[in-house]
Design a protein around this motif. Structure first.
Motif, PDB file in Angstrom:
ATOM      1  N   GLU A   1      -4.557   7.359  -1.814  1.00 58.43           N
ATOM      2  CA  GLU A   1      -4.030   6.184  -1.134  1.00 58.43           C
ATOM      3  C   GLU A   1      -4.606   4.901  -1.686  1.00 58.43           C
ATOM      4  O   GLU A   1      -5.691   4.878  -2.269  1.00 58.43           O
ATOM      5  CB  GLU A   1      -4.236   6.281   0.376  1.00 58.43           C
ATOM      6  N   TYR A   2      -3.861   3.842  -1.474  1.00 60.22           N
ATOM      7  CA  TYR A   2      -4.197   2.550  -2.031  1.00 60.22           C
ATOM      8  C   TYR A   2      -3.672   1.463  -1.110  1.00 60.22           C
ATOM      9  O   TYR A   2      -2.577   1.581  -0.560  1.00 60.22           O
ATOM     10  CB  TYR A   2      -3.529   2.419  -3.405  1.00 60.22           C
TER      11      TYR A   2
ATOM     12  N   GLY B   1       0.825  -1.198   0.000  1.00 55.98           N
ATOM     13  CA  GLY B   1       0.000   0.000   0.000  1.00 55.98           C
ATOM     14  C   GLY B   1       0.859   1.248   0.000  1.00 55.98           C
ATOM     15  O   GLY B   1       2.065   1.179   0.229  1.00 55.98           O
TER      16      GLY B   1
ATOM     17  N   ASP C   1      -3.605  -2.992  -1.027  1.00 55.84           N
ATOM     18  CA  ASP C   1      -3.980  -4.308  -1.540  1.00 55.84           C
ATOM     19  C   ASP C   1      -3.681  -5.285  -0.417  1.00 55.84           C
ATOM     20  O   ASP C   1      -2.531  -5.549  -0.102  1.00 55.84           O
ATOM     21  CB  ASP C   1      -3.163  -4.639  -2.790  1.00 55.84           C
TER      22      ASP C   1
ATOM     23  N   TRP D   1      -9.028   1.919  -2.902  1.00 53.43           N
ATOM     24  CA  TRP D   1      -8.482   3.159  -3.445  1.00 53.43           C
ATOM     25  C   TRP D   1      -9.215   4.307  -2.778  1.00 53.43           C
ATOM     26  O   TRP D   1     -10.422   4.225  -2.611  1.00 53.43           O
ATOM     27  CB  TRP D   1      -8.789   3.278  -4.945  1.00 53.43           C
TER      28      TRP D   1
ATOM     29  N   GLN E   1     -14.032   6.744  -1.717  1.00 51.78           N
ATOM     30  CA  GLN E   1     -13.339   5.471  -1.584  1.00 51.78           C
ATOM     31  C   GLN E   1     -14.011   4.390  -2.399  1.00 51.78           C
ATOM     32  O   GLN E   1     -15.225   4.293  -2.443  1.00 51.78           O
ATOM     33  CB  GLN E   1     -13.336   5.085  -0.101  1.00 51.78           C
TER      34      GLN E   1
ATOM     35  N   GLU F   1      -9.004  -4.849  -2.118  1.00 50.19           N
ATOM     36  CA  GLU F   1      -8.221  -3.645  -2.360  1.00 50.19           C
ATOM     37  C   GLU F   1      -9.060  -2.390  -2.098  1.00 50.19           C
ATOM     38  O   GLU F   1     -10.279  -2.425  -2.251  1.00 50.19           O
ATOM     39  CB  GLU F   1      -7.763  -3.601  -3.823  1.00 50.19           C
TER      40      GLU F   1
END
Lengths: 403, 396
Positions: free
Chosen positions: A335-336, A306, A338, A356, A379, A354
């Protein structure tokens, strides 16, 4: 939903443009502190006769959120109240502690309580309950320092900030003209096997750090190593690379071996810089590897990754009411995370789990130690099976202040 | 500077007030499978919500998972109450006739191929015949539960008396002691009519639920207290109340709602569906008998199933069976909710009992045996008619 994205991006771009075109050269000394200095880089109150300095901060906010049309309504949250106590016990011997009350008194944590002994600038010894030097946010997590109501996902769920453990370590710094080099290296207790056995139904270091015994018992029985190298150039910025490695399972009970030793490792890269003296860019990338028995469920992933990237621009700085140096900032976080990197062996398709998010923010700082923040969070989250994403919108208004 | 500050504040405020797009809207009720049926009382809604929690409960080592299992929650197989993904497909083995399981000492009849760290999962005994089952959707089952035995028998045609090549039969099964057959139940030599599961080998939703806890997740209950791993009786790991709540939840999940039913192509597809005899097995309209749950009592509904077993030909014969069903026989699955299947299967269709069909058309092409004639009629359709039929099936 694409429209909303474009819409918000346009607004942010516009506001950034306004601020960039207005850059005036300023002569402030650029921040020389590293993330690792954040524990002491806080406002403390020192009473005359007391050997102890006291400080702390509060974070509270209101929030309106909606996920796929289901409206969770407005809630008011007192997220945390943190108290610091520090004292200089003697020359070169310092003590600092940080105690946090989360969500009212639901959780009370000693986040930090350690004695530092300085031998040379390049060699200090720290022992007690220490913050593992992994990533930047974990060390530099005080609410008032950030322009966002929520903490970054990758720094709270992949690296489960605030991550602290009982242990000992060394740290030090070396200065060379415009450069600062720093290192930290600790041995601490570690995680337990709730990491891969929890109701979140995913690999979760947050679940694995909750065990209350960790202050006097080390679940994995061998120490967890964590270390960080940081380099800062006064003109360019700071770059950090950090690593953590430890065993999370009970592989031995009363001297009898009951499982293989199962390791987890985290690697984090962080950086921050300031452009034109008014645009801060802060980012952190983290990746987790964890050894999980083949015969267990892939529901619990053996890799996670992430990042977050914050861009904050100061667009106004002047006297407002009686605050001489009030600031208005705008910014955005992307932001991300997984939580499960890999493929289903059954179908050779990608595993989901996941998130995002994009979070534009406007913040007002009447003084540097107090921030009022207005965030919108958009989100998109896909589940483990990669079913159609669920979308959330969250509007938050919060305050965070040292006291 | 001040002017700018104020403009920024105001414009941001206006954006937020004016743009309700910032809060993602709800999908149409007909686009999702989960949710309670209409006309439940407050008390019933509360029980539904408790059941919903139980359905989504993730089991861990501490709460009794395993030690060997297939998945760790009902919802991980029936995601969003819809069909499952191959990740959670389960395997049954070792029964190729009505004489029972030949591998009882090797974990028959269901394979638990996952295990808590430190335990050994089961492996398929060499030479055991087996069948893979992908999880079906669990919506609208309350209606099927309150269909009377009498109406199921009425639909059956064991000797193909009407000569249409289709001979639906019921699965006569032995029921466990904890089940009280309904007062209108019909029995034959002490056996009862099964109606749930791929082979109709579960008598009712309680039977299915208790079995799922035990065999799919390794959760022992008062009703079935045998541990899957040790085969010993252990303390219940789930309360009776939770099981009753879950049973109620399954009864009161809403029936899938058809979409686009007024679209001319969909209307045409529906006519074709009838013309090529799909409806002989996938019966459109049924009616419940009496139910203590008012919302389910004497109601017409449209599941597109007859709950009967049909011989589907050799290609679908896995040489595995349950109850009195033949190895080639499968219970007609309901087609309601079919168009939403992919939304819970990771964006891809996995149809038929083991998910072997990757599209609705493929599913039709796998029909054989009693459905051979119907499939051939489908193959004779022109492209346009085929499309209309598929469009109709997707509207379900």
């Amino acid at each position: 939903m694409k429209k909303t994205y474009i819409y918000t991006i346009k607004i942010i771009a516009l506001l950034l443009l306004i601020s960039i075109t207005e850059v005036i050269s300023q002569t402030d000394t650029v921040n020389q502190k590293l993330n690792m200095d954040a524990v002491y880089d806080r406002p403390f109150l020192k009473l005359d006769k007391l050997p102890l300095a006291i400080g702390g901060y509060l974070e509270a906010n209101s929030q309106f959120s909606q996920t796929d049309g289901v409206n969770e309504g407005i809630s008011f949250q007192a997220r945390r109240l943190t108290l610091f106590f520090s004292s200089t016990i003697a020359d070169r011997i310092k003590f600092l502690s940080e105690i946090e009350f989360e969500d009212g008194t639901k959780e009370i944590n000693i986040e930090f309580a350690a004695v530092d002994i300085e031998l040379f600038p390049l060699l200090n010894i720290r022992s007690g309950i220490v913050m593992n030097p992994i990533g930047a946010f974990n060390q530099n997590h005080d609410g008032p320092k950030w322009e966002f109501v929520d903490r970054p996902l990758s720094a709270t769920t992949i690296i489960p900030s605030t991550l602290s453990n009982v242990g000992v370590g060394l740290f030090g710094k070396y200065y060379l003209s415009n450069w600062i080099f720093a290192y930290e290296a600790y041995l601490t207790n570690g995680f337990d096997d709730k990491i891969i056995d929890n109701e979140e139904n995913r690999t979760s270091l947050v679940a694995g750090k909750k065990n209350i015994d960790k202050f006097d018992d080390n679940f994995g029985t061998l120490p967890t190593y964590s270390g960080k190298l940081a380099i800062r150039n006064r003109k360019i910025g700071e770059l950090g690379i950090s690593f953590l490695n430890g065993i999370y399972n009970k592989w031995q009970i009363d001297g009898v071996r009951v499982d293989n030793q199962r390791y987890l490792s985290i690697l984090a890269l962080d950086f921050n810089t300031t452009l034109y003296n008014r645009i801060d860019i802060i980012g952190e990338y983290s990746k987790l590897w964890i050894n999980i028995p083949e015969t267990y469920s892939k529901q619990y992933g053996n890799q996670q990754k992430g990042f977050y990237l914050d861009i904050i621009a100061n667009i106004y700085k002047d006297k407002v009411l009686s605050w001489d140096n009030a600031k208005l900032n705008i910014g955005v976080r992307v932001e991300y995370v997984d939580y499960n990197i890999g493929e289903f062996t059954e179908t050779n398709t990608e595993i989901g789990d996941e998130i995002w998010a994009i979070v534009p923010t406007i913040s007002f700082r009447p003084v540097s130690t107090t921030v009022v923040r207005f965030n919108y969070r958009y989100q998109s989250q896909v589940d483990f099976l990669y079913n159609p994403a669920s979308k959330s919108g969250v509007i938050q208004l919060g305050i965070s202040s040292y006291f | 500077m001040k002017f700018k500050l104020i403009t920024i504040f105001i414009s941001v405020f206006v954006i937020f007030i004016s743009c309700d797009k910032l809060l993602p809207p709800a999908p149409e009720e007909s686009e999702i499978l989960d949710g309670p049926m209409e006309n439940l009382s407050y008390e019933q809604r509360l029980q539904f919500l408790r059941g919903d929690d139980a359905f989504n409960e993730v089991f861990t080592k501490e709460s009794g998972l395993g030690p060997i299992f297939v998945a760790n929650s009902c919802a991980s197989c029936h995601s969003g109450d819809g069909k499952g993904h191959p990740f959670t497909t389960l395997t049954r083995f070792g029964q190729d006739d009505t004489t029972g399981n030949k591998y009882l000492n090797q974990g028959g009849n269901q394979l638990q191929h996952r295990a808590l760290p430190g335990y050994k999962p089961e492996t398929l005994p060499e030479g055991a015949s087996h069948s893979d089952f992908i999880a079906p959707a669990v919506t609208g089952l309350g209606f099927l539960a309150y269909l009377t035995d009498e109406s199921i028998i009425e639909m059956s045609d064991p000797n193909d008396a009407n000569g249409d090549g289709i001979s639906g039969v019921v699965n006569w099964i032995e029921i466990p002691d904890y089940i009280n057959p309904s007062t209108s139940a019909i029995s034959q030599n002490g056996k009862y009519i099964g109606r749930f599961g791929k082979k109709a080998s579960a008598y009712n939703l309680l039977h299915q639920t208790v079995g799922a806890y035990n065999q799919d997740m390794g959760i022992a209950s008062f009703f079935n207290p045998i541990d899957v791993y040790s085969n010993l009786e252990i303390e219940p790991e789930v309360s009776n109340q939770t099981i009753y709540d879950l049973d109620f939840y399954l009864h009161t999940l809403k029936a899938p709602i058809q979409r686009n039913q007024n679209n001319p192509e969909v209307i045409k597809g529906k006519v074709i569906f009838g013309q090529i005899n799909c409806g002989s097995c996938h019966k459109e309209t049924l009616r419940t008998g009496y139910s203590p749950i008012e919302a389910l009592s004497n109601k017409e509904f449209h599941p597109y199933t007859d709950l009967l077993l049909h011989d589907m030909g050799s290609e679908l014969d896995d040489n595995y069976t349950e109850g009195s069903a033949l190895t080639s026989e499968w219970r007609t699955p309901a087609l309601w909710g079919l168009g939403l299947s992919a939304d819970s299967q990771g964006g891809q269709y996995y149809l038929m009992h083991d998910g072997r069909a990757r599209s609705i058309e493929e599913a039709i092409l796998f029909h054989g045996g009693e459905a051979e004639r119907s499939k051939n009629l489908y193959l004779e359709l022109n492209k346009e008619d085929k499309n209309s039929l598929i469009k109709f099936l997707k509207s379900l």
